[in-house]
Each structure stands twice: as structure tokens, then as C-alpha cells.
Design a protein around this motif. Structure first.
Motif, mmCIF file in Angstrom:
data_model
loop_
_atom_site.group_PDB
_atom_site.id
_atom_site.type_symbol
_atom_site.label_atom_id
_atom_site.label_comp_id
_atom_site.label_asym_id
_atom_site.label_seq_id
_atom_site.Cartn_x
_atom_site.Cartn_y
_atom_site.Cartn_z
ATOM 1 N N GLU A 90 0.824 -1.205 0.000
ATOM 2 C CA GLU A 90 0.000 0.000 0.000
ATOM 3 C C GLU A 90 0.860 1.258 0.000
ATOM 4 O OE1 GLU A 90 -2.265 -0.727 3.502
ATOM 5 O OE2 GLU A 90 -3.937 -1.643 2.416
ATOM 6 N N GLU A 91 1.944 1.258 0.800
ATOM 7 C CA GLU A 91 2.805 2.444 0.865
ATOM 8 C C GLU A 91 3.510 2.703 -0.454
ATOM 9 O OE1 GLU A 91 5.392 1.616 4.084
ATOM 10 O OE2 GLU A 91 3.870 1.922 5.654
ATOM 11 N N ARG A 92 3.918 1.632 -1.138
ATOM 12 C CA ARG A 92 4.630 1.818 -2.422
ATOM 13 C C ARG A 92 3.687 2.220 -3.540
ATOM 14 N NH1 ARG A 92 8.588 -3.047 -3.624
ATOM 15 N NH2 ARG A 92 8.974 -1.674 -5.415
ATOM 16 N N LEU A 93 2.365 1.982 -3.357
ATOM 17 C CA LEU A 93 1.404 2.424 -4.374
ATOM 18 C C LEU A 93 1.115 3.922 -4.255
ATOM 19 C CD1 LEU A 93 -1.234 -0.465 -4.521
ATOM 20 C CD2 LEU A 93 0.428 0.157 -6.260
ATOM 21 N N ASP A 94 1.306 4.505 -3.082
ATOM 22 C CA ASP A 94 0.958 5.919 -2.893
ATOM 23 C C ASP A 94 1.738 6.836 -3.824
ATOM 24 O OD1 ASP A 94 -0.911 5.264 -1.022
ATOM 25 O OD2 ASP A 94 0.432 5.526 0.700
ATOM 26 N N PRO A 95 3.105 6.753 -3.915
ATOM 27 C CA PRO A 95 3.802 7.667 -4.847
ATOM 28 C C PRO A 95 3.418 7.417 -6.300
ATOM 29 C CG PRO A 95 5.323 6.036 -3.920
ATOM 30 C CD PRO A 95 4.068 5.933 -3.136
ATOM 31 N N ILE A 96 3.092 6.173 -6.659
ATOM 32 C CA ILE A 96 2.668 5.904 -8.046
ATOM 33 C C ILE A 96 1.334 6.573 -8.318
ATOM 34 C CG2 ILE A 96 2.004 4.069 -9.649
ATOM 35 C CD1 ILE A 96 3.995 2.263 -8.284
ATOM 36 N N ASN A 97 0.388 6.505 -7.356
ATOM 37 C CA ASN A 97 -0.901 7.181 -7.537
ATOM 38 C C ASN A 97 -0.723 8.690 -7.572
ATOM 39 O OD1 ASN A 97 -2.713 5.011 -7.774
ATOM 40 N ND2 ASN A 97 -2.637 4.643 -5.576
ATOM 41 N N ASP A 98 0.268 9.225 -6.819
ATOM 42 C CA ASP A 98 0.530 10.663 -6.885
ATOM 43 C C ASP A 98 0.961 11.068 -8.294
ATOM 44 O OD1 ASP A 98 -0.111 10.830 -4.232
ATOM 45 O OD2 ASP A 98 1.971 10.747 -3.526
ATOM 46 N N ILE A 99 1.799 10.221 -8.926
ATOM 47 C CA ILE A 99 2.241 10.521 -10.297
ATOM 48 C C ILE A 99 1.065 10.406 -11.259
ATOM 49 C CG2 ILE A 99 3.736 9.772 -12.166
ATOM 50 C CD1 ILE A 99 5.735 8.816 -10.067
ATOM 51 N N LEU A 100 0.268 9.318 -11.126
ATOM 52 C CA LEU A 100 -0.875 9.125 -12.026
ATOM 53 C C LEU A 100 -1.898 10.243 -11.858
ATOM 54 C CD1 LEU A 100 -1.476 5.272 -11.706
ATOM 55 C CD2 LEU A 100 -0.375 6.496 -13.576
ATOM 56 N N ARG B 201 -1.788 -13.069 -2.979
ATOM 57 C CA ARG B 201 -3.096 -13.693 -3.131
ATOM 58 C C ARG B 201 -4.112 -13.168 -2.114
ATOM 59 N NH1 ARG B 201 -2.088 -20.077 -4.595
ATOM 60 N NH2 ARG B 201 -0.402 -19.775 -6.084
ATOM 61 N N HIS B 202 -3.660 -12.325 -1.209
ATOM 62 C CA HIS B 202 -4.554 -11.782 -0.193
ATOM 63 C C HIS B 202 -5.072 -10.406 -0.581
ATOM 64 C CE1 HIS B 202 -2.123 -14.404 2.873
ATOM 65 N NE2 HIS B 202 -2.724 -15.110 1.934
ATOM 66 N N VAL B 203 -4.673 -9.891 -1.747
ATOM 67 C CA VAL B 203 -5.116 -8.567 -2.179
ATOM 68 C C VAL B 203 -5.586 -8.652 -3.620
ATOM 69 C CG1 VAL B 203 -3.575 -7.357 -0.602
ATOM 70 C CG2 VAL B 203 -2.782 -7.903 -2.910
ATOM 71 N N GLU B 204 -6.378 -7.646 -4.024
ATOM 72 C CA GLU B 204 -6.843 -7.522 -5.411
ATOM 73 C C GLU B 204 -6.494 -6.125 -5.893
ATOM 74 O OE1 GLU B 204 -10.890 -8.664 -7.647
ATOM 75 O OE2 GLU B 204 -11.082 -6.961 -6.288
ATOM 76 N N ASN C 284 -11.325 12.324 -22.342
ATOM 77 C CA ASN C 284 -11.835 13.402 -21.481
ATOM 78 C C ASN C 284 -10.814 13.863 -20.446
ATOM 79 O OD1 ASN C 284 -14.338 13.285 -22.792
ATOM 80 N ND2 ASN C 284 -15.038 11.632 -21.445
ATOM 81 N N ARG C 285 -9.584 13.388 -20.582
ATOM 82 C CA ARG C 285 -8.488 13.777 -19.690
ATOM 83 C C ARG C 285 -8.852 13.493 -18.227
ATOM 84 N NH1 ARG C 285 -4.709 16.406 -22.381
ATOM 85 N NH2 ARG C 285 -3.750 17.253 -20.485
ATOM 86 N N ASP C 286 -9.356 12.266 -18.018
ATOM 87 C CA ASP C 286 -9.670 11.823 -16.664
ATOM 88 C C ASP C 286 -8.379 11.418 -15.957
ATOM 89 O OD1 ASP C 286 -12.415 12.200 -17.177
ATOM 90 O OD2 ASP C 286 -12.516 10.222 -18.161
ATOM 91 N N ARG C 287 -8.530 10.827 -14.777
ATOM 92 C CA ARG C 287 -7.388 10.393 -14.013
ATOM 93 C C ARG C 287 -7.549 8.916 -13.647
ATOM 94 N NH1 ARG C 287 -6.021 14.370 -15.964
ATOM 95 N NH2 ARG C 287 -4.958 16.181 -15.009
ATOM 96 N N LEU C 288 -6.424 8.216 -13.593
ATOM 97 C CA LEU C 288 -6.406 6.789 -13.279
ATOM 98 C C LEU C 288 -5.761 6.604 -11.901
ATOM 99 C CD1 LEU C 288 -7.320 4.289 -14.946
ATOM 100 C CD2 LEU C 288 -4.913 3.829 -15.376
ATOM 101 N N ARG C 289 -6.308 5.693 -11.099
ATOM 102 C CA ARG C 289 -5.777 5.437 -9.766
ATOM 103 C C ARG C 289 -5.714 3.924 -9.549
ATOM 104 N NH1 ARG C 289 -4.842 8.161 -5.185
ATOM 105 N NH2 ARG C 289 -4.949 7.039 -3.201
ATOM 106 N N ILE C 290 -4.594 3.455 -9.011
ATOM 107 C CA ILE C 290 -4.426 2.040 -8.690
ATOM 108 C C ILE C 290 -4.985 1.798 -7.295
ATOM 109 C CG2 ILE C 290 -2.829 0.121 -8.559
ATOM 110 C CD1 ILE C 290 -3.034 1.406 -11.305
#
Length: 699
Positions: A433-443, A527-530, A451-457
Motif C-alpha cells: 500500500e505504501e509503495r502504491l501511494d507515490p505511483i498514484n501521486d504521479i498518475l 493472493r490476499h489482495v486484489e 476526457n483527460r480523466d485520471r487513473l488510480r491504482i
């Protein structure tokens, strides 16, 4: 229905546009019930012409007639317009043809009933010809018909066509086949009888020919004997009258004996020669075999026997060759074969004893495990050293000390091993979860879609029942103290721990129980996350959730793949402390070839925003979509004569740069723009593609 009639029906149905099921023959709408089966011949005879009548719906008759008129039918097809849905007469007189029929339920049934109830077809059925007299149409069981003074008998077509199905026809064919088989068997028996008669006649002819070819002189033995005696008497008389002839005869007899003796000696010498050749061949083969065996033995590692082994081998050899002489070297191959067999039998016996001993050890080890379970010990003979050490330790240390050591080990398992495992599972998910935060900040700063929407993991924790129970049991086993437990409580705790460990052992672990091992599902936190990708508009409203590429166009799929793959690479190559990934260059072969300029542009910006340097390879006709977004454009072409490839940098000024010749083994040419294949001018060594982060290079 005969095939030729059905073929004509198929033709007219195709021509008129009416389905064949709507154009029935009258025979297909009626049938003779089993209780009236003996009257089938009479029914087929009287209704033969009507049964072959093709029924046409009256409202489509004119169209049908016009449509089939040009057809060159191979036969005569009779058809009639029929009004549908009529009410026909009820069941008729059982003594007449109409009363012996059953009718198929269809729109044509009413008309068919009326048609068959007419007197010209509804004949009275009589048992024998004496009852044919009368003014109405009558028919016998055999099919003879009479109307007044006119009558007829026989059928133009012997096949039965009336019926809802072909079961009756099949049964008739089966009966006919049975008759034909019986006839063929009878003919075979007659043929075999004729063949036997022919063979007997051949034997007699051969005997007669032999008798005819024999003359009396060939079988008159007495006459031949008298002639031989006469010739011998004449010969003796001639020899007795001439001394010189007698001397010559004696000489001839002596030379004959000498010749016979020479022949016998010759045959004896030939036999000796054959025996010598056979012995020489045998010795040669033996010599070759011995040389081959010596060569083989020379290549094998030598085994040095000690005195005990040598004495045992000598004893086995003497026992194997007894009662023969072991020092007879001529019989050594035979003795060696017997020794080999004896050693094989002895080895088999030894293996049997070893197997029995191994089974006994496994039985003892299993009994030990039932009494004192230990997850670190196996139950096979391979664990013998472990049990031997246990026995030695028990003898040396004593049972009390071993019990205390076991208690200390149980405490270590519960505290030192299981507590870190529980914390590691929880921390691994939190790390993702912590390593996904900076990637979501970039996305969050990269436009996605038209429509120039935004994508979030988005990461969602799963809660399978098996994992929940596992982690609950893990917390229980890692939290309890064991020092103050009674002996029976400690043993119960040990059994729980043993079952728990069986679930997380690797399947290749000798101590693992295959049916209980579920290590990957319980310990692999992936296998414990989606993981899904969520799409938000500019106001932060959730528009869609992506878990696959289904239902999207080629450009949309490639844009989504670019975002997801780029985010995945950034996750693998970076962490929350890095501004850039550890490895930036990314090569894409035929990248964005299905995307237009807008899709490709957003995908390129995503890669660059995530800190990667793109190097994209694409065919010449796929460059235009990416052309507005590239920093460098390189063209690669190949000279098919010299088999050299050339790389050229293309710029907006139209200036042709230097081209370098590079040997290649590629069979095809990937070119973004024409280059000078014949040039051998060296490329500028200072111009290397993709030398900074975020740069896009096309080739």
C-alpha cells in the motif's frame, strides 16, 4: 417414401419457396395400425395412386404451378390443391379401407379423410375371392380388386410407401435380407458339394492319366530280370573266351577299388578340413570377444578387494562351480556365468533382508512418532541417524533433561518463529500500500482517456475464510506462553503446532503431508489482495473500474496497457524514497501501432511521467501517430545485396545525417524513413539514442 419422389419434392420445394415439410405426400399422413397389418397389401394396392399424390396448400397452388413449370423433372409428379383445416368424416366402417387406417394430425387431415372416404377408394375388404362379387369396389387380402365385372390383380411397385415412418419398410427389408442370407447359405452348401465332386473327378482323372501313360514293359519285372541275366551270361561268355579281356577286367576291378579308397580318404580329409575351419572360426570369435571384454575392462574403474572380500568371492566361486573343478580354465566362461548368477541371487537375498530391516525401522519410527510426535523427524530409514542421535542423547543426557529441552524448543517455536511470521505478513501488505501511494501521486497528474480523466491504482484486501482462520490460529499460537503449562497441555499445544506447520511446509519437504500443505495460498500475500485500476473524472467521481482489457478498442487497450504496465514497472523498479526508477530505458517493439495520435500521446506522457525513457520500434506506416511526441527519429534499412543494415537520424530540417554500416543477421528490414543503403560513412559516435530521462526515440 421412394427416393425419386422425395428428390422431386425437394426440387419443387426449392423452386416454389415452400418448405418440404409443408408439401407432404398423402402416404405420409396415413398409416395401417398393427392390428390391421395383414390388410397392408390390400391398402397399398387400392390407395397406391392416391398415396403418391403431393398435397399443395390451395392458397399457394397457382404460385406453385407457375414456379415448377420450367423444371425438367426426371419423372412424373402428381399434385393437387388442398384446402386446409377442413373437418373430415369420423372413423369409418372397419370392414372398409377407410376404417382400417389411422391419420396423422395435420392441417391436411380433414381433406385426406374426405378424399379416402369416397367410394372409388373406400373399398370393402373381403377375406377370399368368393366374396368379390357385388356392385361396389372390393379387395382381398392378396390385393385383388373387383368393381362389378372388372377386376385387377398385382402391383406395379412392390414397395410399401404408406406410413408415418419407415419402420414397416425396414422390417420388410430385414425379412428380405434374411431370405437372401438363407438362400446364399444354401447356394454355398451346394457350391461346396460341387467343389468336392470336382476334386474327386480331378483325382480320378489323374489316376486314369497315370494308368494310360504306363507301358507293360515298365512294370514287367520278370522280363527285365531275364534280360539282365541274359546280358550277364553273354558278358561272362565273352570274358571266358579271351584271356586278355579277363586281365583287363581284373585291372578294372582293382582300379575301381583303388578309386573307391581314394574317394573315402578324400571325404575324410574334407571332413577334417571342415572341422578345422569351424574350430578356427570359433577361436577367432572367442578371441574377438575376449579382446572386446579386455578393452571394456580397461576403461572401467578398478575395484581393489580386501582380504575378506577376496576370500568371500573365492568361496562363492567354489560353491558356484561345484562339483566341477574351479581350476579348469577351459570351463572358466561357464564357471563365470554360474558365479554371476550366484552373486545375483545373493544380492537379491541381501536386498530382501535390507528391505525387511527398513520396514522394521519404519515401523519402529512410526511407533515413536505416535508416542512422541516431532515435526522435524521423518518416518523412513533415511531418518535413522536422527533417531540414533536421539537414542544416544537419551542414554547420555537422561529423559528429564530431554523433556526440559523439548519444552524450551516449543517455547522457541512459539515465540521466536511464529511472532515474526505474523508481523511479516501484515507488514508486507502495508508495504504494498505504501509503495502504491507515490505511483498514484504521479498518475494523479497524468491525463487518461479522451476526457483527460485520471487513473488510480486501488488495492483491496481480500478475506478468504482459509486465510482468516490461518491468521487467527497464527496469533493464538504465537501469543500464548508455554512455561506454566502442564504436560498434557503442552502435548496438546505441540500437536496443534505440528498440524499448523504441516499446512505451511513446502511440498518438496520430506516431512510435508501433501493433502495438508497449502503454503502458497496462506503465505503469499499477493493472493490476499486484489489490484484494480479506477477511473475518476475531474470532479473526483468514480467512472469505471478496470480489472481486464475486455470491451475496449485497440487504442483504448494500448493506452490502458501503457498506464498499467508503466505503473507496474515503476512499482518493481522504484520505492517511496526514489524520484526515478532504478532502470529507466524501456524498449517497445511495434508500440502503439493500433493507437491514433491522441491515444499514443497520452500513453507516451504516462510513460514519461512515470520516469521512463521510451525507445519504440514500429513499421514505417505506423510512425505518424507517434511523430508529434518523439524526441529522436531513427530510420533503419538494409541492403539486400551486401546484407548490411544502416541507421540514420531524421530531423525536421531535412538534413541527411551520417549513416553507419552494421552487419546483421536479420532477414527483414524495419524502416521508418528511406536511408542511403549504399553509404559506408561512419556514424557520429557522439550521437547516442536516448541519453536522458523522459526522452522518446523512434526506430
Amino acid at each position: 417414401m421412394p427416393k425419386f419422389l422425395d428428390d422431386m419434392r425437394q426440387q419443387v420445394a426449392a423452386a416454389s419457396g415452400i418448405t418440404a415439410s409443408d408439401l407432404p405426400f398423402l402416404a405420409e399422413l396415413i398409416d395401417v395400425p398393427p392390428e390391421q397389418a395383414r390388410w397392408r397389401v390390400a391398402v397399398e394396392t387400392v390407395l397406391g395412386a392416391s398415396a403418391r399424390l403431393l398435397l399443395i396448400p390451395k392458397d399457394r397452388f397457382e404460385h406453385f404451378s407457375q414456379a415448377v413449370n420450367p423444371l425438367p423433372l426426371r419423372g412424373r409428379l402428381t399434385f393437387e390443391a388442398v384446402e386446409l383445416g377442413l373437418n373430415g368424416p369420423a372413423d369409418g366402417d372397419p370392414e372398409r379401407i377407410f376404417g382400417k387406417l389411422i391419420f396423422k394430425d395435420s392441417p391436411f387431415t380433414g381433406w385426406v379423410r374426405r378424399h379416402l372416404a369416397e367410394p372409388v377408394r373406400n373399398a370393402r375388404c373381403v377375406e377370399d375371392p368368393q366374396n368379390l362379387a357385388g356392385h361396389e369396389l372390393r379387395v382381398t387380402l392378396a390385393g385383388q380388386t373387383r368393381l362389378g365385372t372388372r377386376g385387377s390383380h398385382g402391383r406395379n411397385d412392390q414397395s410399401d410407401i404408406i406410413g408415418f415412418s419407415n419402420e414397416h419398410t425396414i422390417a420388410a427389408i430385414d425379412r428380405e435380407l434374411k431370405q437372401i442370407e438363407d438362400l446364399l447359405k444354401s447356394i454355398d452348401r451346394e457350391r461346396e458339394a460341387f467343389d468336392e465332386q470336382l476334386r474327386e473327378l480331378d483325382r480320378r482323372r489323374a489316376a486314369y492319366e497315370a494308368i494310360t501313360a504306363t507301358t507293360w514293359e515298365d512294370i514287367d519285372v520278370a522280363t527285365v530280370d531275364r534280360r539282365i541275366e541274359e546280358l550277364d551270361s553273354a558278358r561272362r561268355a565273352i570274358l571266358g573266351a579271351d584271356d586278355q579281356l579277363q586281365e583287363l577286367q581284373r585291372r578294372i576291378d582293382q582300379l575301381g577299388k583303388t578309386l573307391e579308397a581314394a574317394r573315402e580318404r578324400k571325404y575324410g580329409l574334407k571332413k577334417v578340413e571342415a572341422d578345422l575351419k569351424e574350430a578356427w572360426s570359433s577361436l577367432t570369435s572367442t578371441n574377438d570377444a575376449v579382446r572386446g571384454e579386455l578393452d571394456r575392462l580397461a576403461t572401467l574403474p578398478h575395484v581393489l578387494l580386501d582380504d575378506v572380500q577376496a576370500a568371500a568371492l573365492d568361496a562363492h566361486f567354489a560353491a558356484a562351480v561345484a562339483p566341477a573343478d574351479p581350476d579348469n580354465w577351459e570351463q572358466f566362461p561357464t564357471h563365470l556365468a554360474r558365479l554371476r548368477q550366484r552373486l545375483v541371487d545373493a544380492a537379491a537375498t541381501a536386498r530382501g533382508r535390507a528391505s525387511n530391516a527398513e520396514s522394521e525401522l519404519e515401523r519402529v519410527f512410526s511407533a515413536y512418532q505416535l508416542k512422541f510426535e516431532d515435526p522435524n523427524l521423518g518416518r523412513t530409514a533415511a531418518s535413522y541417524p536422527d533417531y540414533a542421535r536421539i537414542l544416544q542423547a537419551i542414554v547420555t543426557t537422561g529423559l528429564h533433561e530431554r523433556r526440559e529441552e523439548w519444552r524450551q524448543r516449543l517455547m522457541k517455536w512459539s515465540g521466536e518463529d511464529l511472532v515474526p511470521l505474523s508481523g511479516a505478513i501484515e507488514s508486507s501488505i502495508e508495504e504494498i500500500e505504501e509503495r502504491l501511494d507515490p505511483i498514484n501521486d504521479i498518475l494523479g497528474g497524468l491525463p487518461f482517456g479522451a476526457n483527460r480523466d485520471r487513473l488510480r491504482i486501488r488495492l483491496r484486501r481480500l478475506a478468504p475464510d482459509a486465510v482468516i482462520q490461518f491468521r487467527k490460529q497464527l496469533r493464538q499460537l504465537s501469543s500464548g506462553a508455554t512455561r506454566d503449562l502442564r504436560e498434557e497441555q503442552m502435548e496438546a499445544r505441540f500437536r496443534e503446532l505440528q498440524q499448523f506447520m504441516a499446512r505451511i511446509r513446502r511440498r518438496d519437504d520430506p516431512r510435508a503431508i501433501t493433502d495438508l500443505s497449502d503454503r502458497d495460498r496462506l503465505l503469499d500475500v499477493r493472493r490476499h489482495v486484489e489490484i484494480t485500476a479506477e477511473r475518476y473524472d475531474s470532479e473526483g467521481q468514480l467512472l469505471s473500474t478496470h480489472s481486464s482489457l475486455g470491451g475496449k478498442s485497440g487504442g483504448e487497450s494500448q493506452e490502458l496497457v501503457a498506464f498499467i504496465v508503466g505503473a507496474a514497472l515503476r512499482f518493481r523498479l522504484g520505492d517511496e524514497l526514489r524520484l526515478r526508477p532504478r532502470f529507466a530505458p524501456v524498449f517497445l517493439d511495434e508500440g502503439f501501432v493500433k493507437s491514433d495520435s491522441e491515444f499514443a500521446g497520452r500513453a507516451v506522457q504516462a510513460w514519461r511521467g512515470l520516469g521512463f525513457q521510451l525507445i519504440v520500434g514500429a513499421p514505417l506506416d505506423k510512425v505518424t501517430a507517434l511523430e508529434p511526441h518523439m524526441d529522436e527519429l531513427l530510420a533503419i534499412t538494409k541492403n539486400t545485396s551486401t546484407h548490411y543494415s544502416f541507421v540514420a537520424r531524421i530531423s525536421d530540417t531535412g538534413r541527411r545525417p551520417a549513416v553507419g554500416a552494421v552487419p546483421t543477421q536479420r532477414d527483414s528490414t524495419t524502416a521508418m524513413a528511406p536511408a542511403a543503403p549504399g553509404s559506408t560513412e561512419p556514424a557520429n559516435p557522439g550521437e547516442t539514442p536516448a541519453t536522458r530521462y523522459g526522452q522518446t526515440v523512434m526506430w
